[in-house]
Design a protein around this motif. Structure first.
Motif, PDB file in Angstrom:
ATOM      1  N   SER A 162       0.834  -1.200   0.000  1.00 56.73           N
ATOM      2  CA  SER A 162       0.000   0.000   0.000  1.00 56.73           C
ATOM      3  C   SER A 162       0.862   1.241   0.000  1.00 56.73           C
ATOM      4  O   SER A 162       2.038   1.204   0.379  1.00 56.73           O
ATOM      5  CB  SER A 162      -0.943   0.017   1.210  1.00 56.73           C
ATOM      6  N   ILE A 195      -8.765   4.284  -2.084  1.00 56.79           N
ATOM      7  CA  ILE A 195      -9.778   4.822  -1.165  1.00 56.79           C
ATOM      8  C   ILE A 195      -9.483   6.303  -0.979  1.00 56.79           C
ATOM      9  O   ILE A 195      -8.341   6.671  -0.702  1.00 56.79           O
ATOM     10  CB  ILE A 195      -9.709   4.128   0.216  1.00 56.79           C
ATOM     11  N   LEU A 209      -3.976   0.467  -2.722  1.00 55.74           N
ATOM     12  CA  LEU A 209      -3.748  -0.910  -2.282  1.00 55.74           C
ATOM     13  C   LEU A 209      -3.513  -1.817  -3.469  1.00 55.74           C
ATOM     14  O   LEU A 209      -4.349  -1.876  -4.377  1.00 55.74           O
ATOM     15  CB  LEU A 209      -4.957  -1.420  -1.505  1.00 55.74           C
ATOM     16  N   ILE A 262     -12.068   7.236  10.622  1.00 54.00           N
ATOM     17  CA  ILE A 262     -12.169   6.272   9.515  1.00 54.00           C
ATOM     18  C   ILE A 262     -10.950   5.363   9.595  1.00 54.00           C
ATOM     19  O   ILE A 262      -9.824   5.856   9.705  1.00 54.00           O
ATOM     20  CB  ILE A 262     -12.164   6.998   8.144  1.00 54.00           C
ATOM     21  N   ASN A 265      -8.775   2.690   7.492  1.00 55.51           N
ATOM     22  CA  ASN A 265      -8.471   2.072   6.198  1.00 55.51           C
ATOM     23  C   ASN A 265      -7.485   0.939   6.506  1.00 55.51           C
ATOM     24  O   ASN A 265      -6.307   1.204   6.825  1.00 55.51           O
ATOM     25  CB  ASN A 265      -7.776   3.068   5.266  1.00 55.51           C
ATOM     26  N   VAL A 266      -7.924  -0.294   6.440  1.00 57.90           N
ATOM     27  CA  VAL A 266      -7.020  -1.412   6.744  1.00 57.90           C
ATOM     28  C   VAL A 266      -6.074  -1.604   5.561  1.00 57.90           C
ATOM     29  O   VAL A 266      -6.512  -1.729   4.420  1.00 57.90           O
ATOM     30  CB  VAL A 266      -7.811  -2.715   7.013  1.00 57.90           C
ATOM     31  N   ILE A 267      -4.747  -1.584   5.824  1.00 59.35           N
ATOM     32  CA  ILE A 267      -3.796  -1.717   4.708  1.00 59.35           C
ATOM     33  C   ILE A 267      -3.024  -3.028   4.724  1.00 59.35           C
ATOM     34  O   ILE A 267      -2.499  -3.435   3.699  1.00 59.35           O
ATOM     35  CB  ILE A 267      -2.813  -0.525   4.617  1.00 59.35           C
ATOM     36  N   SER A 268      -2.944  -3.700   5.887  1.00 59.88           N
ATOM     37  CA  SER A 268      -2.342  -5.040   5.869  1.00 59.88           C
ATOM     38  C   SER A 268      -2.773  -5.831   7.090  1.00 59.88           C
ATOM     39  O   SER A 268      -3.101  -5.259   8.120  1.00 59.88           O
ATOM     40  CB  SER A 268      -0.819  -4.970   5.753  1.00 59.88           C
ATOM     41  N   PRO A 320      -7.228  -6.229   4.309  1.00 56.63           N
ATOM     42  CA  PRO A 320      -6.759  -5.036   3.591  1.00 56.63           C
ATOM     43  C   PRO A 320      -7.794  -4.535   2.579  1.00 56.63           C
ATOM     44  O   PRO A 320      -8.385  -5.336   1.853  1.00 56.63           O
ATOM     45  CB  PRO A 320      -5.494  -5.521   2.890  1.00 56.63           C
ATOM     46  N   GLY A 321      -8.000  -3.238   2.531  1.00 61.08           N
ATOM     47  CA  GLY A 321      -8.968  -2.636   1.629  1.00 61.08           C
ATOM     48  C   GLY A 321     -10.279  -2.314   2.325  1.00 61.08           C
ATOM     49  O   GLY A 321     -11.070  -1.521   1.823  1.00 61.08           O
ATOM     50  N   ASP A 322     -10.530  -2.930   3.500  1.00 60.25           N
ATOM     51  CA  ASP A 322     -11.766  -2.641   4.219  1.00 60.25           C
ATOM     52  C   ASP A 322     -11.703  -1.249   4.846  1.00 60.25           C
ATOM     53  O   ASP A 322     -10.653  -0.804   5.294  1.00 60.25           O
ATOM     54  CB  ASP A 322     -12.021  -3.692   5.308  1.00 60.25           C
ATOM     55  N   VAL A 323     -12.858  -0.599   4.845  1.00 58.01           N
ATOM     56  CA  VAL A 323     -12.968   0.736   5.425  1.00 58.01           C
ATOM     57  C   VAL A 323     -14.044   0.704   6.506  1.00 58.01           C
ATOM     58  O   VAL A 323     -15.140   0.196   6.270  1.00 58.01           O
ATOM     59  CB  VAL A 323     -13.369   1.775   4.351  1.00 58.01           C
ATOM     60  N   THR A 334     -16.086   3.265   9.130  1.00 61.47           N
ATOM     61  CA  THR A 334     -16.293   4.661   9.534  1.00 61.47           C
ATOM     62  C   THR A 334     -16.997   4.688  10.874  1.00 61.47           C
ATOM     63  O   THR A 334     -17.921   3.908  11.121  1.00 61.47           O
ATOM     64  CB  THR A 334     -17.136   5.425   8.497  1.00 61.47           C
ATOM     65  N   LYS A 392      -2.069  -3.459  10.083  1.00 64.50           N
ATOM     66  CA  LYS A 392      -1.772  -2.030   9.940  1.00 64.50           C
ATOM     67  C   LYS A 392      -2.965  -1.309   9.338  1.00 64.50           C
ATOM     68  O   LYS A 392      -3.625  -1.844   8.448  1.00 64.50           O
ATOM     69  CB  LYS A 392      -0.547  -1.818   9.050  1.00 64.50           C
ATOM     70  N   ILE A 395      -4.563   2.854   8.307  1.00 62.82           N
ATOM     71  CA  ILE A 395      -4.470   4.308   8.247  1.00 62.82           C
ATOM     72  C   ILE A 395      -5.745   4.840   8.901  1.00 62.82           C
ATOM     73  O   ILE A 395      -6.847   4.535   8.438  1.00 62.82           O
ATOM     74  CB  ILE A 395      -4.369   4.810   6.788  1.00 62.82           C
ATOM     75  N   VAL A 453      -7.971   8.040   9.859  1.00 66.78           N
ATOM     76  CA  VAL A 453      -8.211   9.455   9.590  1.00 66.78           C
ATOM     77  C   VAL A 453      -9.162   9.969  10.672  1.00 66.78           C
ATOM     78  O   VAL A 453     -10.275   9.458  10.826  1.00 66.78           O
ATOM     79  CB  VAL A 453      -8.816   9.665   8.187  1.00 66.78           C
TER      80      VAL A 453
END
Lengths: 438, 438
Positions: free
Chosen positions: A350, A374, A422, B374, B376-379, B395-398, B400, B416, B418, B420
């Motif tokens: 990513s 995203i 990603l 929010i 953002n799952v990256i790994s 990974p890719g799931d969001v 909120t 891991k 991100i 926000v």
């Protein structure tokens, strides 16, 4: 005044501020009246417009610099885009054809060519006007600016004028000499060749047709990639007997190294930094949003950007190129025509970037084959278009885009977003652009 | 061996690596055998376990350091948590009560107390064992370690022994002297007081009951906030006539300044950096993921972390405190019991952080009043719980989360994301924790 600014290539001599995509002329280090900073290209453009508000300015440059030019000067500036790099003669020929065929400049009008990155005052641009007026007289085919040397430099070519008059015929040219020879030239009244000259448009257009088989600007543009690389000096200047030189004694600096660049700074530091009182002759340029603290340093240059951190003795800084050429890295920051982005996190599969869109601008309508994205909108108002569906967005909105999905975002006000990319194979090359019918 | 490690407070003497929440003992700068780096606290803990695999290690520390200790040593380490800071006598009394009431250590067993951050070799821990054995004999109530001075330091207190024997009664103590006086002390056979001593558990527990009205560990813990601040030296050592000192002649360093810290580094640089061949006596510690380039520097220390960048002459670096104390800044990086986070973007009404959760760990179940978030799952793989609803993530799931919404995430593998954060008034204080019934 018709002025062509030659905007040269990228390089790492001012790393970490310059790199493979950001040339030194786009680094913002000069204070403007209102407390902001401007780059060399912004400074020169503003100075030209101060001296001659009606000047036709054309920037001769490569496609790679287009985004940064539009970002820094606005999208109304004239640009002669070289489809690829072919040295200065093809570049000047293309810009000249552009002036004639696109801008409608007459064949007898004077054109002044100069590099985009001299550090000069307004008197320099007054001198450019004089250069153009002298070319108009037709006493010579080319009129060069000869800069009064301030020291026996080994970095410049020398022009030896026939007389000591303000305007004189050129006796001869000399390549970059060693220091001793430079001293001897100066004793003979030699002047620095700063690559600044004027001509009547017809002259260079004729030379271009002599050396290149083309019909007009569009044709020359199309076949640009097939042209031979050749410098304007070699193709034209050295073969032309009717050349004059006009003396210029004002300030003129070439800010190509850390040493010369920091000497031209209006204040010792830019950005968030603290120097204790035992620091002496220290310059700091910090583009990061965390502080740089310097203690007990002497004759040191510190620069921090999203690309890296340089800490160098002032003298040593001129040997930077081989040291940083070894560094291979991801581009961490870029100016685009629509705004800018900065990489804020790199992970195995990513990449996270912060995107800033200027009001009224949008990025290309595009898709990626090998990554999902995203968008987390963090400030501003705008509109996204995803696979043709339009939707207003505001802070807190999240837009997810699978690989293959076409998308763009339009900023109504300045708009910032965190973009999470990603995929196994993230690359700037993985991008298809599409027309947008809205 | 029962050993109490005093883990002292935070400070900016090693800024930008130490700060208001990260103490110097948690900075990872020592090479381990397998090419990774360990911190002072990890190094000392490993050394103790090498010398005595059965040692009962108790870290006496504040609540603030708990996350970092569990992160670096695992959650099985004994910790005597001071609810607030009350100087060394209450801290040692609390740790001693903890050893007796929680760990079941007998009243006649020896306890060794030492700071968590000496830079020493295994022989030091052998000497601690000797110290404990000497205390067990009961010839004195306290047995101090006396470190053979290597130079007339003004930084340490001195112990003047009665005789030159390996173990001797203490004649007298001396406060930190000036250099000349230190030289005179050393000529008289004085030793450095490194704050290392041993006693039989009963002795300090009795002293504690003499000076503080409490029943047991739990009671002492509850009333800790009401105790008077007083040092162990002042409350006990200076009033005790039966004190011995044992000499220690091995390596012992106090790595409290940039100068001493960098001297102990196994190699001149840590992290991504390039030094050209004109650099001399330069140390670089770079925790960022972009390169530091040094050219032509002499006797300079460079350190870069998410908090900032220090460039200092080696000598000057000891005067750092007043310079960096002026800097007020957001905490940019923190170790938590469940992993770590790093701030990657700061905006007007948003903050973006990268969160790393260790496998098998989760953060507290919590909510925020004044911000939305929010993820953002990256790994990695894991499970989120949002307002009681459980859901696996990859990974890719969001995810909120509106303000007020309760949430946590559990990492199955290392995970891991991100994060926000959006709100007008983002603050670490804005957090309510809840029990989680799963």
């Amino acid at each position: 005044m018709n002025i062509v600014l030659l905007s040269g290539g990228s390089g790492k001599r001012l790393w970490p501020l310059s790199n493979d995509i950001r040339s030194k002329q786009f680094i913002k280090i000069f204070r403007t009246g209102n407390g902001e900073y401007e780059s060399m290209v912004q400074r020169v453009y503003r100075q030209i417009k101060t001296v001659d508000a009606d000047a036709t300015v054309t920037i001769a440059t490569s496609k790679k610099q287009l985004s940064a030019i539009y970002n820094q000067l606005g999208e109304d500036v004239g640009v002669s885009v070289e489809p690829c790099r072919r040295d200065t003669f093809p570049a000047i020929a293309l810009a000249t054809a552009y002036l004639h065929d696109v801008k409608g400049i007459g064949l007898d009008e004077p054109v002044v060519v100069c590099p985009v990155d001299p550090y000069v005052n307004d008197d320099y641009f007054e001198a450019l006007k004089d250069l153009g007026e002298q070319a108009l007289k037709g006493e010579a085919n080319l009129v060069l600016m000869g800069i009064e040397p301030t020291y026996p430099s080994e970095k410049y070519g020398y022009i030896i004028p026939a007389t000591k008059a303000q305007t004189s015929m050129v006796d001869t040219f000399r390549e970059k000499p060693d220091k001793e020879t430079a001293g001897a030239y100066i004793a003979r009244g030699a002047l620095w060749n700063g690559g600044v000259f004027a001509y009547r448009l017809r002259y260079v257009l004729d030379k271009a047709h002599e050396l290149i088989d083309f019909t007009d600007y569009a044709d020359l543009f199309d076949k640009y990639g097939t042209l031979t690389k050749i410098s304007f000096d070699y193709a034209v200047v050295e073969k032309e007997p009717k050349i004059q030189v006009m003396r210029f004694a004002g300030e003129w600096k070439d800010l190509g190294t850390w040493n010369t660049l920091t000497e031209a700074m209006d204040e010792p530091t830019i950005g968030d930094c603290v120097l204790n009182d035992t620091c002496e002759n220290v310059n700091v340029i910090n583009e990061l949003n965390v502080p740089v603290v310097c203690m007990g340093l002497k004759d040191v240059i510190v620069s921090a950007s999203p690309e890296g951190i340089l800490v160098s003795d002032r003298e040593q800084s001129s040997y930077i190129k081989p040291v940083v050429d070894k560094i291979e890295q991801q581009i961490m920051f870029a100016e685009k025509s629509w705004g800018s982005f900065r990489v804020i996190d790199i992970n195995d599969s990513s990449l996270t970037i912060k995107v800033t869109l200027n009001p009224g601008h949008r990025m290309n309508y595009h898709s990626h084959q090998r990554r999902d994205e995203i968008w987390n909108v963090i400030s501003g108002e705008g509109t996204v278009i995803v696979d043709g569906m339009e939707q207003p967005v505001r802070p807190g909105d999240v837009i997810t885009m699978q690989a293959g999905c076409r998308h763009t975002i339009f900023a109504v006000t300045e708009l910032k977003l965190i973009e999470v990319q990603l995929g196994e194979d993230i690359s700037v090359q993985d991008k298809q652009k599409f027309e947008l019918d809205v």
